[in-house]
Structures are given as C-alpha cells and as structure tokens.
Write an enzyme that holds these catalytic residues in place. Structure first.
Site, PDB file in Angstrom:
ATOM      1  N   SER A   1       0.869  -1.187   0.000  1.00  0.00           N
ATOM      2  CA  SER A   1       0.000   0.000   0.000  1.00  0.00           C
ATOM      3  C   SER A   1       0.901   1.231   0.000  1.00  0.00           C
ATOM      4  CB  SER A   1      -0.841  -0.006   1.281  1.00  0.00           C
ATOM      5  OG  SER A   1      -1.473   1.245   1.478  1.00  0.00           O
TER       6      SER A   1
ATOM      7  N   TYR B   1      -2.787  -1.110  10.365  1.00  0.00           N
ATOM      8  CA  TYR B   1      -2.615  -1.250   8.913  1.00  0.00           C
ATOM      9  C   TYR B   1      -1.264  -0.692   8.470  1.00  0.00           C
ATOM     10  CZ  TYR B   1      -4.108  -1.096   3.962  1.00  0.00           C
ATOM     11  OH  TYR B   1      -4.211  -1.266   2.606  1.00  0.00           O
TER      12      TYR B   1
HETATM   13  P1  NAD Z   1     -11.341  -6.474  -0.554  1.00  0.00           P
HETATM   14  O1  NAD Z   1     -12.021  -6.309   0.749  1.00  0.00           O
HETATM   15  O2  NAD Z   1     -12.103  -6.190  -1.806  1.00  0.00           O
HETATM   16  O3  NAD Z   1     -10.743  -7.945  -0.665  1.00  0.00           O
HETATM   17  C1  NAD Z   1     -10.085  -8.555   0.429  1.00  0.00           C
HETATM   18  C2  NAD Z   1      -9.935 -10.037   0.144  1.00  0.00           C
HETATM   19  O4  NAD Z   1      -9.320 -10.661   1.276  1.00  0.00           O
HETATM   20  C3  NAD Z   1     -11.284 -10.753  -0.054  1.00  0.00           C
HETATM   21  O5  NAD Z   1     -11.136 -11.761  -1.035  1.00  0.00           O
HETATM   22  C4  NAD Z   1     -11.534 -11.383   1.318  1.00  0.00           C
HETATM   23  O6  NAD Z   1     -12.405 -12.495   1.288  1.00  0.00           O
HETATM   24  C5  NAD Z   1     -10.114 -11.781   1.686  1.00  0.00           C
HETATM   25  N1  NAD Z   1      -9.953 -12.025   3.116  1.00  0.00           N
HETATM   26  C6  NAD Z   1     -10.378 -11.243   4.157  1.00  0.00           C
HETATM   27  N2  NAD Z   1     -10.076 -11.829   5.324  1.00  0.00           N
HETATM   28  C7  NAD Z   1      -9.427 -12.993   5.017  1.00  0.00           C
HETATM   29  C8  NAD Z   1      -8.863 -14.048   5.780  1.00  0.00           C
HETATM   30  N3  NAD Z   1      -8.892 -14.035   7.133  1.00  0.00           N
HETATM   31  N4  NAD Z   1      -8.297 -15.105   5.137  1.00  0.00           N
HETATM   32  C9  NAD Z   1      -8.272 -15.143   3.778  1.00  0.00           C
HETATM   33  N5  NAD Z   1      -8.795 -14.173   3.004  1.00  0.00           N
HETATM   34  C10 NAD Z   1      -9.355 -13.118   3.617  1.00  0.00           C
HETATM   35  O7  NAD Z   1     -10.016  -5.585  -0.470  1.00  0.00           O
HETATM   36  P2  NAD Z   1      -9.063  -4.906  -1.583  1.00  0.00           P
HETATM   37  O8  NAD Z   1      -9.295  -3.450  -1.530  1.00  0.00           O
HETATM   38  O9  NAD Z   1      -9.148  -5.626  -2.864  1.00  0.00           O
HETATM   39  O10 NAD Z   1      -7.647  -5.129  -0.883  1.00  0.00           O
HETATM   40  C11 NAD Z   1      -6.744  -6.125  -1.292  1.00  0.00           C
HETATM   41  C12 NAD Z   1      -5.356  -5.772  -0.780  1.00  0.00           C
HETATM   42  O11 NAD Z   1      -4.962  -4.510  -1.342  1.00  0.00           O
HETATM   43  C13 NAD Z   1      -5.255  -5.615   0.740  1.00  0.00           C
HETATM   44  O12 NAD Z   1      -4.040  -6.150   1.202  1.00  0.00           O
HETATM   45  C14 NAD Z   1      -5.248  -4.111   0.926  1.00  0.00           C
HETATM   46  O13 NAD Z   1      -4.602  -3.723   2.095  1.00  0.00           O
HETATM   47  C15 NAD Z   1      -4.499  -3.666  -0.317  1.00  0.00           C
HETATM   48  N6  NAD Z   1      -4.732  -2.274  -0.688  1.00  0.00           N
HETATM   49  C16 NAD Z   1      -5.981  -1.841  -1.003  1.00  0.00           C
HETATM   50  C17 NAD Z   1      -6.162  -0.513  -1.341  1.00  0.00           C
HETATM   51  C18 NAD Z   1      -7.509   0.024  -1.701  1.00  0.00           C
HETATM   52  O14 NAD Z   1      -7.616   1.263  -1.801  1.00  0.00           O
HETATM   53  N7  NAD Z   1      -8.515  -0.790  -1.919  1.00  0.00           N
HETATM   54  C19 NAD Z   1      -5.074   0.359  -1.360  1.00  0.00           C
HETATM   55  C20 NAD Z   1      -3.813  -0.120  -1.038  1.00  0.00           C
HETATM   56  C21 NAD Z   1      -3.659  -1.456  -0.702  1.00  0.00           C
END
Ligand code: NAD
Length: 260
Positions: A142, A155
């Site tokens: 991130s 986080y």
């Molecule tokens: P999201 O909520 O759409 O997806 C999260 C995924 O993780 C889902 O498939 C969920 O089922 C799975 N998950 C949750 N708890 C779990 C567990 N205990 N065991 C296994 N799987 C589990 O989120 P996203 O926005 O797609 O985020 C994905 C990654 O990207 C994360 O690591 C997040 O920190 C990172 N990220 C997101 C953003 C953003 O703005 N969305 C920005 C920077 C980084």
C-alpha cells in the site's frame, strides 16, 4: 506467457485480488483462488476462469489468520493444480480508529492477516521456487507501506512490515531465480475502501462524500481512484521477463501520493 505456471493469489474473491487472479489466468497460469464470500458466486467465478482460459483453477476457503492451516492449503492446492510458482500475498483488512481506542483484537487480526500470513505463505512456497529456479512473489502492500495516515495504526504497521519482508525475501531469493516485490497502491475503489469510507465518516463526524473528496482523494494528486485492473496489469508485468531485474522494490501505483 504464463502457461505451465501456477499462481496463488490470496484474498482473490474480491477487489484487487480478483482482478489479479483473473489477469494471471488470462495469461495462461493455473490459479488458486482464496478468500471468503458467497459459495455459489465463488464457484461460478472459478468455473468461468476454467472455461474462459482453459486453465486449472482451485478454490481454498482458508482463513489465513489461522497460521496452522496455511501449510495444508498450499499442499492441497499444489496437488490439485501444481506447485506454486507465483505467489501474490494480497488478502488484507483495514480498521480505522484513534490509537487510544484501537481495539486490541483488530490490531491482532490485521497483523495476522496483512503481515504474518505473508511470512507463512512465503516460507511454504520458497522451497519449490528455489528448486525450480524460478519464482515470483508479489505483495500487495500500500502507499501506507511508505507513508502513514492517522487512525490506521495496525494497517500502517503491517504494511511497513510487508515492505521489510519484501526486501529480505528479495535478497534471499536473488540467486535462485526468485523475485519479490511489493505493489504499493493508493486508493483503489473496492469493497475494502467502501468500508473505510463509512468508518472514517463516523470517526471524523463528516459525510461519506466529504471523506472521498477531502480525506481519501485529498492525498492522491490525480484526484482519481486507481483501478483494480491497473494493479492486475502491473502484477502481470512483474511476472514477465521484462521485469527480471526488478527485485526488492516497493512500487507505488498511487497517482503521485508518495511523491509529496
Ligand atoms: P477487498 O475487501 O475487496 O478484498 C479482500 C480479500 O481478502 C477478499 O477476497 C476477502 O475475502 C479476503 N480475506 C479477508 N479476510 C481474510 C482471511 N482471514 N483469510 C483469507 N482471506 C481473507 O479488499 P481490496 O481493496 O481488494 O484489498 C486487497 C489488498 O490490497 C489488501 O491487502 C489491501 O490492504 C491492499 N490495498 C488496497 C487498497 C484500496 O484502496 N482498496 C489500497 C492499497 C492497498
């Protein structure tokens, strides 16, 4: 390009992970989907990848906060679709709260999922990658692996931890054909961000529109959300020969956020 390879993408039932697993399947990799959600929807997604791209796809509903289940998940996935050549540590959750009120169980959950789970998946896939002389490990970190924001203690700590882990794995794997990098997205509009908008509105006492404009995109100079597809395309590039000398890098895809 990725025919004959197998990719495990954690947290790939939603958002960024779903886009990455789709892109890697499109490139010909067999895939392992992981995460939670509606069982019928996940099965339709899995079966769709098989029919659309002629690859093998396996689904593991493993809760990655339970570290003792991770070894079994990788062993089962490897026997179903092949040993893991590409690992994308992507599963993650967020919690927004001032540090004095930050619930201890949320701290433990976020460290377990966003940081420790990646340590466990990496240690179980590295022996095969080293033996094969090729492996790609991509951590979805991130912008918060590089800079901080208030109210996100766990986080930001976990993502800075992933940044360090990425560098160590890159050094240990460098002469074995392994590459390990972290993609550092700014705000991507996914279900995770939807939850954060609601939480931030509550903790700051402002409207959800104000959170989007004045809090989230305030940090992002382009004033546009990143898309999951842009992250997926970048992950695909990191698996290509053109990226062979990119190793141990923390790579922002954030519209210029960390340039400030
Ligand atoms: P999201 O909520 O759409 O997806 C999260 C995924 O993780 C889902 O498939 C969920 O089922 C799975 N998950 C949750 N708890 C779990 C567990 N205990 N065991 C296994 N799987 C589990 O989120 P996203 O926005 O797609 O985020 C994905 C990654 O990207 C994360 O690591 C997040 O920190 C990172 N990220 C997101 C953003 C953003 O703005 N969305 C920005 C920077 C980084």
């Amino acid at each position: 390009m990725l025919q004959g390879k197998t990719a495990l993408v954690t947290g790939s039932t939603s958002g960024i992970g779903k886009a990455i697993v789709t892109r890697l399947a499109e490139a010909g990799a067999n895939v392992v989907i992981n995460g939670f959600g509606d069982a019928d929807e996940i099965e339709a997604f899995r079966a769709g990848l098989v029919t659309d791209h002629g690859i093998k796809a396996h689904y593991a509903n493993t809760d990655l906060t339970k570290s003792d289940l991770i070894d079994d998940m990788i062993a089962e996935a490897s026997s179903e679709v092949g040993p893991i050549d590409i690992l994308v540590n992507n599963a993650g959750v967020q919690h927004v709260s001032p540090i004095e009120e930050f619930p201890e169980e949320k701290w433990d959950l976020i460290i377990a999922l966003n940081l420790s789970a990646a340590f466990h998946t990496i240690r179980f896939v590295m022996p095969h990658m080293k033996k094969a002389g090729w492996g790609r490990i991509i951590n979805t970190a991130s912008a918060h692996a590089l800079v901080a924001s208030p109210y996100k203690a766990a986080y930001v700590a976990a993502k800075h931890g992933i940044a360090g882990l990425t560098k160590v794995v890159a050094l240990e794997g460098a002469t074995h054909g392994l590459r390990c990098n972290a993609i550092c997205p700014g705000y991507v509009h996914t279900p995770l961000v939807d939850g954060q908008i609601a939480d931030t509105a509550k903790s700051r006492g402002i409207s959800e529109e104000e959170v989007k404009r004045d809090v989230l995109l305030a940090a992002q100079p382009t004033k546009e959300f990143v898309t999951s597809e842009q992250i997926a395309e970048f992950a695909h590039f990191l698996c290509s020969p053109a990226a062979d000398q990119i190793n141990g890098a923390l790579l922002p895809v954030d519209g210029g956020w960390v340039a400030q």
